[in-house]
Design a protein around this motif. Sequence first.
Motif, PDB file in Angstrom:
ATOM      1  N   GLY A  15       0.802  -1.219   0.000  1.00  0.00           N
ATOM      2  CA  GLY A  15       0.000   0.000   0.000  1.00  0.00           C
ATOM      3  C   GLY A  15       0.832   1.265   0.000  1.00  0.00           C
ATOM      4  O   GLY A  15       0.339   2.321  -0.371  1.00  0.00           O
ATOM      5  N   PRO A 182      -4.278  -2.780 -12.530  1.00  0.00           N
ATOM      6  CA  PRO A 182      -4.323  -2.757 -11.060  1.00  0.00           C
ATOM      7  C   PRO A 182      -5.136  -3.900 -10.457  1.00  0.00           C
ATOM      8  O   PRO A 182      -4.785  -4.404  -9.381  1.00  0.00           O
ATOM      9  CB  PRO A 182      -4.961  -1.399 -10.750  1.00  0.00           C
ATOM     10  CG  PRO A 182      -4.654  -0.552 -11.940  1.00  0.00           C
ATOM     11  CD  PRO A 182      -4.715  -1.494 -13.102  1.00  0.00           C
ATOM     12  N   ALA A 183      -6.204  -4.326 -11.133  1.00  0.00           N
ATOM     13  CA  ALA A 183      -7.024  -5.407 -10.582  1.00  0.00           C
ATOM     14  C   ALA A 183      -6.237  -6.710 -10.503  1.00  0.00           C
ATOM     15  O   ALA A 183      -6.345  -7.462  -9.528  1.00  0.00           O
ATOM     16  CB  ALA A 183      -8.273  -5.596 -11.430  1.00  0.00           C
ATOM     17  N   ARG A 186      -3.772  -6.371  -7.690  1.00  0.00           N
ATOM     18  CA  ARG A 186      -4.459  -6.485  -6.403  1.00  0.00           C
ATOM     19  C   ARG A 186      -4.716  -7.950  -6.062  1.00  0.00           C
ATOM     20  O   ARG A 186      -4.521  -8.384  -4.906  1.00  0.00           O
ATOM     21  CB  ARG A 186      -5.782  -5.719  -6.441  1.00  0.00           C
ATOM     22  CG  ARG A 186      -6.518  -5.668  -5.100  1.00  0.00           C
ATOM     23  CD  ARG A 186      -7.765  -4.815  -5.179  1.00  0.00           C
ATOM     24  NE  ARG A 186      -7.454  -3.451  -5.559  1.00  0.00           N
ATOM     25  CZ  ARG A 186      -7.727  -2.910  -6.758  1.00  0.00           C
ATOM     26  NH1 ARG A 186      -8.323  -3.651  -7.696  1.00  0.00           N
ATOM     27  NH2 ARG A 186      -7.409  -1.669  -7.022  1.00  0.00           N
ATOM     28  N   ALA A 189      -1.432  -9.461  -5.011  1.00  0.00           N
ATOM     29  CA  ALA A 189      -1.037  -8.986  -3.685  1.00  0.00           C
ATOM     30  C   ALA A 189      -1.830  -9.696  -2.587  1.00  0.00           C
ATOM     31  O   ALA A 189      -1.298  -9.974  -1.500  1.00  0.00           O
ATOM     32  CB  ALA A 189      -1.236  -7.475  -3.586  1.00  0.00           C
ATOM     33  N   GLU A 190      -3.073  -9.997  -2.871  1.00  0.00           N
ATOM     34  CA  GLU A 190      -3.921 -10.672  -1.896  1.00  0.00           C
ATOM     35  C   GLU A 190      -3.561 -12.145  -1.733  1.00  0.00           C
ATOM     36  O   GLU A 190      -3.698 -12.709  -0.644  1.00  0.00           O
ATOM     37  CB  GLU A 190      -5.396 -10.553  -2.307  1.00  0.00           C
ATOM     38  CG  GLU A 190      -5.953  -9.149  -2.197  1.00  0.00           C
ATOM     39  CD  GLU A 190      -7.334  -9.016  -2.832  1.00  0.00           C
ATOM     40  OE1 GLU A 190      -7.767  -9.988  -3.512  1.00  0.00           O
ATOM     41  OE2 GLU A 190      -7.951  -7.950  -2.674  1.00  0.00           O
ATOM     42  N   ARG A 212      -2.438   1.419  -3.965  1.00  0.00           N
ATOM     43  CA  ARG A 212      -3.823   1.012  -3.655  1.00  0.00           C
ATOM     44  C   ARG A 212      -4.084  -0.427  -4.070  1.00  0.00           C
ATOM     45  O   ARG A 212      -4.967  -1.095  -3.516  1.00  0.00           O
ATOM     46  CB  ARG A 212      -4.819   1.954  -4.335  1.00  0.00           C
ATOM     47  CG  ARG A 212      -4.878   3.343  -3.714  1.00  0.00           C
ATOM     48  CD  ARG A 212      -6.100   4.112  -4.187  1.00  0.00           C
ATOM     49  NE  ARG A 212      -6.073   4.386  -5.611  1.00  0.00           N
ATOM     50  CZ  ARG A 212      -5.514   5.460  -6.161  1.00  0.00           C
ATOM     51  NH1 ARG A 212      -4.922   6.365  -5.388  1.00  0.00           N
ATOM     52  NH2 ARG A 212      -5.546   5.651  -7.468  1.00  0.00           N
ATOM     53  N   ALA A 213      -3.327  -0.914  -5.050  1.00  0.00           N
ATOM     54  CA  ALA A 213      -3.476  -2.300  -5.488  1.00  0.00           C
ATOM     55  C   ALA A 213      -2.715  -3.275  -4.588  1.00  0.00           C
ATOM     56  O   ALA A 213      -2.766  -4.491  -4.810  1.00  0.00           O
ATOM     57  CB  ALA A 213      -2.984  -2.441  -6.928  1.00  0.00           C
ATOM     58  N   GLY A 214      -2.013  -2.750  -3.584  1.00  0.00           N
ATOM     59  CA  GLY A 214      -1.321  -3.615  -2.648  1.00  0.00           C
ATOM     60  C   GLY A 214       0.141  -3.856  -2.960  1.00  0.00           C
ATOM     61  O   GLY A 214       0.802  -4.657  -2.287  1.00  0.00           O
TER      62      GLY A 214
END
Length: 265
Positions: A15, A182-183, A186, A189-190, A212-214
């Motif tokens: 982040g 970014p999706a 993300r 990153a998750e 913001r995408a991690g």
Amino acid sequence: MSDRQEAFHALHHAGRPLLLPNAWDHASAAALAARGHPAIGTTSLGVAAAAGRPDGAAATGAQTLALARRLARLPVLLTVDVEAGFSADPAVVADYVAELAGVGVVGINLEDGRADGTLADPEDTAEKIAAVKAAVPELFVNARTDTWWLKVTDPLPRTLARSRAYRAAGADGIFVPGIADPATLRLLAERIDAPLNALYQPGGPGLEELGRAGVARVSTGSLLFRAALAAAVDTAEAVRAGGVAASPALPSYAEVQGLVAADGD
């Protein structure tokens, strides 16, 4: 863990990404350090091209080590791109990386992409990572997988499988270059239990959006080297065409000399 190694590990925040500019020689690294970047990486393409050698072909091990010796004296945390380790033998890779750590390098980037455009066997890369971590446990190993970079079929499950294998082998971070969405970042990153490194791409998302995408780390890769190369050629063409306007942004002779003097060598 040394203070420098601990400081480098601490710079990786999901982040709030670390911007890691990649240098190719002493002057570029010293100039970036002078602008306040806490950490600098090297770019294997820039180092190889500057030496007149191919990138990704295990042809610049000596040049990379020699550069690391110079850059490690700068007041900045240094991580080094070692391609695939400059050897197929995990023990040789570990010895090489231990030598880098011995001169003050706090991290490496180790990739699984091959010069022929294929991916190395993930077990082979994992063995190299394990050997490096056994030799230098506190070094930050950023494991790069080129699934997206090489445009393999169905990259997501292959990326996650390789990331798990590399993490199990001891990798501290995972680098997946070639993604601008970014999706997708993300999702990675998750699902990756390590700091995610993304490659900055002109026209792509900026630092805030990547954060913001991690994403925890954003590398410039060979971008700065290629931009400098383009600027040099454009300037030469402008001189040939009639001249170049004075620019306050252009470093003076004395300023560049100061970069060398600042190194104390």
